[in-house]
Design an enzyme around this catalytic site. Sequence first.
Site, PDB file in Angstrom:
ATOM      1  N   GLU A 135      -5.368  -1.105   6.207  1.00  0.00           N
ATOM      2  CA  GLU A 135      -5.368   0.250   5.646  1.00  0.00           C
ATOM      3  C   GLU A 135      -6.720   0.640   5.046  1.00  0.00           C
ATOM      4  O   GLU A 135      -7.211   1.747   5.277  1.00  0.00           O
ATOM      5  CB  GLU A 135      -4.243   0.415   4.629  1.00  0.00           C
ATOM      6  CG  GLU A 135      -2.831   0.323   5.232  1.00  0.00           C
ATOM      7  CD  GLU A 135      -2.558   1.331   6.354  1.00  0.00           C
ATOM      8  OE1 GLU A 135      -3.340   2.277   6.524  1.00  0.00           O
ATOM      9  OE2 GLU A 135      -1.543   1.155   7.072  1.00  0.00           O
ATOM     10  N   GLU A 156      -4.228   7.079  12.478  1.00  0.00           N
ATOM     11  CA  GLU A 156      -3.192   6.311  13.185  1.00  0.00           C
ATOM     12  C   GLU A 156      -3.721   5.816  14.528  1.00  0.00           C
ATOM     13  O   GLU A 156      -3.423   4.690  14.948  1.00  0.00           O
ATOM     14  CB  GLU A 156      -1.917   7.139  13.369  1.00  0.00           C
ATOM     15  CG  GLU A 156      -1.331   7.730  12.087  1.00  0.00           C
ATOM     16  CD  GLU A 156      -1.157   6.744  10.946  1.00  0.00           C
ATOM     17  OE1 GLU A 156      -1.059   5.527  11.200  1.00  0.00           O
ATOM     18  OE2 GLU A 156      -1.133   7.195   9.770  1.00  0.00           O
TER      19      GLU A 156
HETATM   20  N1  BES Z   1       0.847   2.429   8.263  1.00  0.00           N
HETATM   21  C1  BES Z   1       0.827   3.616   7.511  1.00  0.00           C
HETATM   22  C2  BES Z   1       2.154   4.281   7.365  1.00  0.00           C
HETATM   23  C3  BES Z   1       3.167   3.582   6.523  1.00  0.00           C
HETATM   24  C4  BES Z   1       2.890   3.190   5.268  1.00  0.00           C
HETATM   25  C5  BES Z   1       4.432   3.382   6.963  1.00  0.00           C
HETATM   26  C6  BES Z   1       3.862   2.571   4.500  1.00  0.00           C
HETATM   27  C7  BES Z   1       5.366   2.758   6.195  1.00  0.00           C
HETATM   28  C8  BES Z   1       5.096   2.346   4.954  1.00  0.00           C
HETATM   29  C9  BES Z   1      -0.115   4.649   8.120  1.00  0.00           C
HETATM   30  O1  BES Z   1      -1.116   4.126   8.909  1.00  0.00           O
HETATM   31  C10 BES Z   1      -0.775   5.363   6.989  1.00  0.00           C
HETATM   32  O2  BES Z   1      -1.553   4.756   6.316  1.00  0.00           O
HETATM   33  N2  BES Z   1      -0.456   6.627   6.792  1.00  0.00           N
HETATM   34  C11 BES Z   1      -0.918   7.401   5.692  1.00  0.00           C
HETATM   35  C12 BES Z   1      -1.879   8.482   6.112  1.00  0.00           C
HETATM   36  C13 BES Z   1      -3.260   7.991   6.357  1.00  0.00           C
HETATM   37  C14 BES Z   1      -4.142   9.096   6.875  1.00  0.00           C
HETATM   38  C15 BES Z   1      -3.891   7.378   5.136  1.00  0.00           C
HETATM   39  C16 BES Z   1       0.317   8.043   5.100  1.00  0.00           C
HETATM   40  O3  BES Z   1       1.361   7.971   5.721  1.00  0.00           O
HETATM   41  O4  BES Z   1       0.221   8.605   4.015  1.00  0.00           O
HETATM   42 ZN    ZN Z   2      -2.771   3.430   7.874  1.00  0.00          ZN
END
Ligand code: BES
Ligand code: ZN
Length: 875
Positions: free
Chosen positions: A332, A310
């Site tokens: 991502e 993050e």
């Molecule tokens: N931006 C995402 C979180 C997100 C995803 C919010 C979809 C709303 C809808 C965040 O950066 C993310 O990718 N989080 C991952 C964990 C990461 C270490 C891969 C998650 O939440 O699983």
């Molecule tokens: Zn992410």
Amino acid sequence: MRDGSPANVTRLADYLPPAYLVPRTHLDVDIRDGHTLVTATLTLERNPARDDRPEDLVLDGEHLELLSLSLDGAALPASRYREADGRLTVFSVPERFELTSVVRIEPEKNTALEGLYRSNGMYCTQCEAEGFRRITWFPDRPDVLSRFTTTVRADREHYPLLLSNGNPVASGEESEGDGQGGRHWVTWEDPFPKPCYLFALVAGDLACLKDTFTTASGRQVALHLYAEHRDLDKLDHAMVSLKKAMAWDERVYGREYDLDIFQIVAVSHFNMGAMENKGLNIFNTACVLAHPATTTDAAFERVESVVAHEYFHNWSGNRVTCRDWFQLSLKEGFTVFRDQEFSSDMNSRAVVRVENVNFLVNHQFPEDQGPLAHPVRPAQYQKIDNFYTLTVYEKGAEVVRMQHELLGAEDFRRATDLYFERFDGQAVTCDDFVTCMEEVSGRDLSGFKRWYSQAGTPIVRAEDTYVDGLYSLTLSQHTPATPGQADKQPLMIPVKLALLDPRGKPLALNDQGDTETVVILERATQTFSFPLPVKPTPSLLRGFSAPVILRYDFDETQLQTLLAHDSDGFCRWDAAQRLYFSALSRIIEQGESAEQQLERLRPALEGVIRRAAEDPAQAALLLTLPTETAIGDRHAPLDPARVHRAAHAFKVALGRALDEDWRRLAESLREPEYRADGDAMGKRRLRMLALSYLGLAKADGIADDLQRTFRDASCMTEEIGALGILVSNGLDGAETALEQFAERWRDEALVMDQWFAVQAAVPGPATVARVKALMSHPDFEWTLPNRVRALIGTLVNGNPSAFHAEDGSGHRLFAEALKTLDAINPQIAARLGNGAARLDRLREDLSTSLRTALSEVREGASANLAEVLDRILGA
Ligand code: BES
Ligand code: ZN
């Protein structure tokens, strides 16, 4: 198609720039008991990039009660606008103007956990992807970047803390004098233009861990981590991780943090793991809180990587963002690659790589080969929430990794420098990213770009000959059809390789004496030749240099050579996996005995155990069998009960045959007291694995040993590990231990999640009834995604022999859970629905039973769940 009506499909090909830009946004969020009033003042300008000069302004909004609307200070009559189907259209607007709306929302009733909602007495937001439209009317798309100023108002006693993005610029008491005593407000200003999906707000009564970080250029950044007061002692690890991540991004990517304050808030109710809102990250408690007494080693590592992920988004996602949601992997995939590399630098690179590959192969490959397959950059979607997938994330990260490999570290860094500089403050595409790679390296990557648009897992077949001192390796590629993509083109596939002599030593491949090379497979078939003194054992796809399935007819001696001697950690692990898969196949397909198969593997496994002290974590990986899900994916039709019998028999045989080794490991790896470092974690991992084999084999005295380990555990890794082994093998004392555990940890939600998960993971059909009973447990909550994932998710995604119980009870429970959940939280229901993706691979009676159960859920399903079910059911 939902209810027979045409599905609401969004297509990449239909992209148009926004009609209006919003240079400034002023929000006033007035949190009251039972409802919240949001006043939004948007400065709007017609977008010069739209030469069709649209006259009407269209904004997005959902679950908003519009109280008033005015344009340049004058209230708009109802004839000047129309509100319908989640859109607010304001007719014939000028070139530049200010629009003010006042809406009423009800965060207390929001169980979807999108937009503004309440969790354990605090208010928080989740706006990605399209949650901001539940807060106010706005062009809710990532290519509209606005500078936000936000005032949050609430009762001071219950909500002393009022946070938003950027820096706090003013605060005060409310002076209404109308009986609304004790209310206060804080205004936050975010100097960086951002899309509304990065907006965040928090109001609550939270404890704070404070620290500072001094950037490379000498600026001081305040670091504030917030959690409920009782969890203040669980924030240290996240703080250490954050500071490491900040330093790493400066060192490796030259990226400094850009605001005066960086905040993280821990929230119990959260759909995902965490969210990168500008300057105010919001985290699922599971991904930020950590304490040795309550948190396993695996969860400690997860916290480190999620905090880093993050944080890294501040540049890869926030400063440079996505033009549209089809480009999601731009932020991502790249950021997962960045967090994987960070974890590799902070821990053992070989172990992290194997873990990442294992995850990709076990979860993304099946997605890419089933009904939900889609490209890294999808071409269309119904609900974007359903496209936060392993393909976009994990395969997307591999696609970035290949570019890193093709360019080399130096050029890759020059290319990312160019990317960040050129596109700072802009919303861009995956093509823009690759263009930077091309410009810096002078390479033509147009063929490479197909990795973004073509779905499916490529199969690379390798065949070799050794004639007159010349070794020739022929590689050919083929990508099977995926839904909506019948014809596949060849991809650019980097295959890193070494060639080992019979003693496992890498041979020189050229006059310079290089022992490793990367060949690029770009056509359907290509041959690569090497003059060599002996016929080699090929070490192929080293480091897993491309996300492909490699088919090569290794013989057992070659695999044993690789397992014993290869310097590449991935190839050693891959050799072990191939040995396990082939042994299990012989048991499953040919009905051979587990003991017999074990004897064949025994010398190789003993070799691994002999060297275990060198790197216990790696040894643990090498000695871990593939999951039943992974084994099942290699056999058609899928028969989970049969797979379970074979896997279980093999593990029992392994436990018995190496009984002495496991006992010695379990004893010698015991540490006198708890340590948190990587070395201690590696030892715990191998020790718990040894105990699990002894537990499976029901070795003499093991139940007592495990009860003791459980009772005297120095940390949660040992405590839950021992409990899991007791429970999954039905050993003496298992039920008592479960009760004691629940008694001890009833007030720790994240620990209770593990308690639920351990029980849902017990293989075999009897677990369905147990899960059903646990659904009525007073601590089970449908509104708490972590709890639902722990109980239902574990059953559906981690326990095939229970989920697919012969009597169909697992399928019926699944359907029931989906229905209940869909009414509460459609995103979580849809995610859980993915668990049915193997429907068409199942043995016919099981497939029918699952189809019947799901068809019933499909009626009346939310748009989120309907999209997933339709793909799976083939509608
Ligand atoms: N931006 C995402 C979180 C997100 C995803 C919010 C979809 C709303 C809808 C965040 O950066 C993310 O990718 N989080 C991952 C964990 C990461 C270490 C891969 C998650 O939440 O699983
Ligand atoms: Zn992410």
